[in-house]
Design an enzyme around this catalytic site. Structure first.
Site, mmCIF file in Angstrom:
data_model
loop_
_atom_site.group_PDB
_atom_site.id
_atom_site.type_symbol
_atom_site.label_atom_id
_atom_site.label_comp_id
_atom_site.label_asym_id
_atom_site.label_seq_id
_atom_site.Cartn_x
_atom_site.Cartn_y
_atom_site.Cartn_z
ATOM 1 N N SER A 3 0.847 -1.193 0.000
ATOM 2 C CA SER A 3 0.000 0.000 0.000
ATOM 3 C C SER A 3 0.878 1.237 0.000
ATOM 4 O O SER A 3 2.049 1.182 0.422
ATOM 5 C CB SER A 3 -0.896 0.006 1.254
ATOM 6 O OG SER A 3 -1.543 1.259 1.430
ATOM 7 N N TYR A 54 -3.404 0.013 10.402
ATOM 8 C CA TYR A 54 -3.147 -0.374 9.015
ATOM 9 C C TYR A 54 -1.729 -0.002 8.603
ATOM 10 O O TYR A 54 -1.006 -0.800 8.003
ATOM 11 C CB TYR A 54 -4.173 0.299 8.112
ATOM 12 C CG TYR A 54 -4.168 -0.175 6.675
ATOM 13 C CD1 TYR A 54 -4.797 -1.360 6.311
ATOM 14 C CD2 TYR A 54 -3.551 0.568 5.682
ATOM 15 C CE1 TYR A 54 -4.810 -1.793 4.983
ATOM 16 C CE2 TYR A 54 -3.550 0.149 4.369
ATOM 17 C CZ TYR A 54 -4.184 -1.029 4.021
ATOM 18 O OH TYR A 54 -4.189 -1.445 2.706
#
Length: 320
Positions: free
Chosen positions: A136, A149
């Protein structure tokens, strides 16, 4: 190239779903895995060929090993394994219940470790294979309200680099990553939320199909990784080169563009158990909102550029 056997963890929605359909359309044999059988069956009904559906929770190592065994039992090998299984939580770090933070890290980091272990054991035994790990933009930068996250994805970068080093003795085994920025998937609305407002992907937003194309490219021609997102490089540059300015801008930008105006009561989303995922809703952007976000991004880019120019001017003066 010929038909490959492709295992996909996180295949029930978003990027994993798009990648599964793309591999199947390419003529590959796909093995679909996620926690919920019904959702996987719905994806399988849309895919070409004869997909194998194997419900599995990546947080449970035994289920991941059973998934690998099922794929080998059906097809005799695994050529590609794509892991995009992930969950997310919004909220300031101190507002996240510890069990929510821990579960996000367990799923997004330790779950990927379980997948990597199972995949690499098969690849080492058969002498070939490509593991594509879902990274990501938030493995390279941080933003407020997404501490769990980001923690998981930064940890995954360390695991990825280590796996690249440890597989140097296997020329036909490849470990790759794909790092998307904002993507229009249900992860934002299904996330646990302790931030008071429903999350949404900040613009510019890519489609899951575009990320799936990058994944297919890595499977066809393995390399270290691929980034998907028009603003990714700019954001990373600001984070690395101008940390004070980045930190001053990122919180108001996140509040205005990473969170919608739809109120949310605290909840744990789908991180502990699979739940129906909401497509669209506050994660969709109107043209007016996209225009506003573009102006904000342009302003941030201008500020970063001016700061860089000032830095270069000062450096030249010192040198002279």
């Amino acid at each position: 190239m010929g038909s490959r056997v492709v295992v996909l963890t996180g295949a029930s929605s978003g990027i994993g779903r798009a990648a599964a359909l793309a591999f199947a359309a390419h003529g590959d044999q796909v093995v679909l895995a996620a926690r919920d059988r019904a959702t996987l069956e719905a994806v399988a009904a849309l895919a070409d060929g004869d997909p194998l559906v194997v419900p599995a929770d990546v947080t449970r190592a035994a289920e991941v090993e059973a998934l690998a065994a099922a794929a080998v039992r059906r097809h005799g090998r695994i050529d590609v394994w794509v892991d995009t299984a992930a969950v997310m939580a919004y909220g300031r770090f101190e507002d996240l219940p510890h069990e929510v933070f821990d579960r996000v890290v367990t799923t997004d980091l330790l779950g990927s470790a379980h997948v990597a272990r199972a995949a690499l054991r098969v690849f080492r035994r058969q002498g070939h294979g490509t593991l594509i790990m879902g990274s990501s933009l938030l493995a390279h930068v941080t933003v407020p309200y997404m501490s769990a996250y980001s923690t998981a994805k930064w940890g995954l970068r360390g695991l990825f680099r280590t796996l690249r080093q440890e597989t140097r003795d296997l020329p036909d085994v490849h470990v790759c990553w794909v790092a998307p920025g904002s993507v229009d998937t249900p992860i934002y609305t299904s996330a646990a939320n302790y931030a008071r407002f429903v999350g949404r992907p900040p613009p510019p937003v890519d489609s899951p199909e575009r990320v799936a194309d990058a994944i297919l490219g890595l499977a066809d021609r393995p390399r270290t990784g691929a980034t998907v997102g028009a603003a990714n490089r700019l954001i990373q540059a600001g984070f690395v080169l101008f940390p004070p300015l980045y930190d001053a801008l990122v919180t108001p930008l996140m509040r205005n563009f990473g969170l919608s105006r739809q109120a949310a009561v605290p909840h744990d989303g789908n991180i502990f158990t699979p739940k129906p995922r909401t497509e669209g809703g506050p994660a969709r952007w109107t043209r007016t909102q996209v225009a506003s976000a573009t102006v904000a991004a342009g302003t941030a880019a201008t500020l970063l550029t001016l700061s860089a120019l000032r830095g270069l001017t000062a450096a030249r003066k010192r040198a002279s």
